[in-house]
Design a protein around this motif. Structure first.
Motif, PDB file in Angstrom:
ATOM      1  N   SER A  54      50.498 -47.820  48.485  1.00 42.19           N
ATOM      2  CA  SER A  54      49.557 -47.764  47.370  1.00 42.19           C
ATOM      3  C   SER A  54      49.783 -48.959  46.447  1.00 42.19           C
ATOM      4  N   GLU A  55      51.049 -49.321  46.229  1.00 40.79           N
ATOM      5  CA  GLU A  55      51.359 -50.528  45.443  1.00 40.79           C
ATOM      6  C   GLU A  55      50.696 -51.752  46.073  1.00 40.79           C
ATOM      7  N   PHE A  56      50.833 -51.860  47.385  1.00 38.01           N
ATOM      8  CA  PHE A  56      50.289 -53.015  48.104  1.00 38.01           C
ATOM      9  C   PHE A  56      48.773 -53.121  47.917  1.00 38.01           C
ATOM     10  N   PHE A  57      48.061 -52.004  48.124  1.00 38.67           N
ATOM     11  CA  PHE A  57      46.589 -52.052  48.023  1.00 38.67           C
ATOM     12  C   PHE A  57      46.130 -52.247  46.575  1.00 38.67           C
ATOM     13  N   MET A  58      46.760 -51.543  45.658  1.00 39.16           N
ATOM     14  CA  MET A  58      46.325 -51.630  44.257  1.00 39.16           C
ATOM     15  C   MET A  58      46.627 -53.024  43.689  1.00 39.16           C
ATOM     16  N   THR A  59      47.754 -53.612  44.084  1.00 36.99           N
ATOM     17  CA  THR A  59      48.082 -54.967  43.626  1.00 36.99           C
ATOM     18  C   THR A  59      47.028 -55.954  44.133  1.00 36.99           C
ATOM     19  N   ARG A 157      33.403 -52.228  46.626  1.00 38.04           N
ATOM     20  CA  ARG A 157      34.331 -53.369  46.582  1.00 38.04           C
ATOM     21  C   ARG A 157      35.659 -52.997  47.235  1.00 38.04           C
ATOM     22  N   VAL A 158      36.124 -51.788  46.978  1.00 33.19           N
ATOM     23  CA  VAL A 158      37.372 -51.340  47.623  1.00 33.19           C
ATOM     24  C   VAL A 158      37.180 -51.313  49.143  1.00 33.19           C
ATOM     25  N   VAL A 165      41.431 -56.340  54.900  1.00 30.46           N
ATOM     26  CA  VAL A 165      42.898 -56.323  55.024  1.00 30.46           C
ATOM     27  C   VAL A 165      43.306 -55.634  56.329  1.00 30.46           C
ATOM     28  N   PHE A 166      42.677 -54.493  56.620  1.00 30.49           N
ATOM     29  CA  PHE A 166      43.051 -53.760  57.843  1.00 30.49           C
ATOM     30  C   PHE A 166      42.600 -54.502  59.104  1.00 30.49           C
ATOM     31  N   LEU A 167      41.403 -55.095  59.049  1.00 33.21           N
ATOM     32  CA  LEU A 167      40.928 -55.844  60.214  1.00 33.21           C
ATOM     33  C   LEU A 167      41.929 -56.934  60.583  1.00 33.21           C
ATOM     34  N   GLY A 168      42.510 -57.561  59.562  1.00 36.32           N
ATOM     35  CA  GLY A 168      43.478 -58.640  59.790  1.00 36.32           C
ATOM     36  C   GLY A 168      44.724 -58.186  60.526  1.00 36.32           C
ATOM     37  N   VAL A 169      45.006 -56.886  60.525  1.00 31.96           N
ATOM     38  CA  VAL A 169      46.189 -56.396  61.241  1.00 31.96           C
ATOM     39  C   VAL A 169      45.789 -55.429  62.364  1.00 31.96           C
ATOM     40  N   GLY A 170      44.557 -55.601  62.851  1.00 27.15           N
ATOM     41  CA  GLY A 170      44.132 -54.859  64.036  1.00 27.15           C
ATOM     42  C   GLY A 170      43.866 -53.382  63.817  1.00 27.15           C
ATOM     43  N   ILE A 171      43.474 -53.039  62.583  1.00 27.19           N
ATOM     44  CA  ILE A 171      43.209 -51.630  62.271  1.00 27.19           C
ATOM     45  C   ILE A 171      41.780 -51.476  61.771  1.00 27.19           C
ATOM     46  N   ARG A 172      41.085 -50.465  62.267  1.00 27.43           N
ATOM     47  CA  ARG A 172      39.726 -50.167  61.803  1.00 27.43           C
ATOM     48  C   ARG A 172      39.772 -49.167  60.658  1.00 27.43           C
ATOM     49  N   LEU A 173      39.155 -49.537  59.537  1.00 24.37           N
ATOM     50  CA  LEU A 173      39.031 -48.599  58.414  1.00 24.37           C
ATOM     51  C   LEU A 173      37.790 -47.740  58.680  1.00 24.37           C
ATOM     52  N   VAL A 232      51.713 -48.745  60.058  1.00 24.25           N
ATOM     53  CA  VAL A 232      50.769 -49.368  59.122  1.00 24.25           C
ATOM     54  C   VAL A 232      51.533 -50.297  58.171  1.00 24.25           C
ATOM     55  N   ALA A 233      52.638 -49.799  57.613  1.00 26.74           N
ATOM     56  CA  ALA A 233      53.429 -50.593  56.665  1.00 26.74           C
ATOM     57  C   ALA A 233      53.996 -51.835  57.348  1.00 26.74           C
ATOM     58  N   ARG A 234      54.455 -51.683  58.577  1.00 22.46           N
ATOM     59  CA  ARG A 234      55.028 -52.817  59.315  1.00 22.46           C
ATOM     60  C   ARG A 234      53.975 -53.904  59.539  1.00 22.46           C
ATOM     61  N   ARG A 235      52.778 -53.470  59.979  1.00 17.41           N
ATOM     62  CA  ARG A 235      51.735 -54.473  60.241  1.00 17.41           C
ATOM     63  C   ARG A 235      51.327 -55.213  58.978  1.00 17.41           C
ATOM     64  N   LEU A 236      51.348 -54.508  57.859  1.00 13.27           N
ATOM     65  CA  LEU A 236      50.929 -55.141  56.607  1.00 13.27           C
ATOM     66  C   LEU A 236      52.058 -55.943  55.968  1.00 13.27           C
TER      67      LEU A 236
END
Ligand code: TMP
Length: 254
Positions: A54-59, A157-158, A165-173, A232-236
């Motif tokens: 949550s810190e990562f996304f909110m930042t 916007r979110v 961000v997720f696409l960049g690490v191979g994850i579909r939102l 998820v945390a590792r990929r990000l």
């Protein structure tokens, strides 16, 4: 040291009085619940992962000018946040059909939607957070029409930010939920993103394999939830070292 005042305890988080006026401390618990708390478990390490994620996304959102309640992380399980007046509505954005949308409209899971679809749910556990329309929100005074327009703009916007961000690490939102709160700056008021953004409140599928990396792993008994969130945390690039030790190593004391 004086005991701090508990302000609110929810299913996955606790809010304590903050060190300064208009702030709170948000503590992430290891509890996981689903289906309106009919299913419950303690997933060791989940709170630590969600605090970091949550810190990562909110930042990131703060950095691109999408206002959030996040101020700074305090420790493994706690972050300092701005106190807000919560709007009693959950805003869901969907990019692909899944979950309750698939069920309600008979759409195959994973079907891409013609455009992002936004829905509102009234936050009321006793009622099971029912789907509501803008009409309900305005008529029952949960928020104004201007608030609704602002919530839609924030949520889209979110969606763009998280999808990228997720696409960049191979994850579909696939979809996600946010909650929004009101803050007052002098004579002005505005809405900001509040609560949390984590795999508890998103649907995340690996683009290559379709592997689920979100709370559906727990809802549907698909394996280890901690492993999914750690992936998820590792990929990000969020806490790669701690995360690897989370399940095996000595128990963290805090
Ligand atoms: P749904 O398909 O069950 O309506 O869920 C849509 C999205 O909202 C999904 O990413 C999970 C998230 N969500 C929450 O964060 N909290 C909730 O209480 C519910 C029902 C869904």
């Amino acid at each position: 040291m004086a005991r701090r005042r508990l302000v609110y305890e929810g299913k996955a988080k606790i809010l304590y009085e903050g060190p300064e006026p208009e702030t709170l401390i948000q503590y992430f618990k290891d509890e996981a619940t689903a289906f309106n708390a009919q299913k419950k478990a303690v997933i060791e390490g989940k709170g630590v992962l969600n605090n970091r994620l949550s810190e990562f996304f909110m930042t990131g959102l703060n950095a691109i000018g999408v206002p959030t309640h996040f101020i700074r992380r305090i420790n493994m399980r706690e972050q300092l946040i701005r106190m807000v007046e919560m709007i009693p509505v959950e805003v869901v954005v969907r990019n692909y059909a899944a979950g309750s949308l698939s069920k309600r409209l008979g759409l195959p899971e994973g079907q891409q939607l013609p455009r992002p679809i936004l829905e509102f749910y009234y936050k009321d556990d006793a009622l099971g957070d029912p789907l509501v329309s803008e009409e309900h929100i305005v008529a029952f005074n949960w928020a104004s029409q201007q608030d609704i327009d602002d919530m839609i703009a924030l949520a889209l916007r979110v969606n763009d930010f998280l999808s990228g961000v997720f696409l960049g690490v191979g994850i579909r939102l696939v979809d996600f939920k946010i909650e929004v709160g009101r803050v007052y700056d002098g004579d002005f008021q505005r809405l900001i993103v509040a609560d949390e953004i984590s795999p508890d409140s998103c649907r995340l599928w690996d683009i290559e394999t379709g592997r689920k990396l979100d709370k559906d792993v727990f809802r549907q008994d698909l394996g280890s939830l901690a492993d999914a969130y750690t992936e998820v945390a590792r990929r990000l690039g969020v806490m790669p070292r701690n995360a690897a030790r989370m399940n095996a190593g000595p128990k963290l004391v805090n």
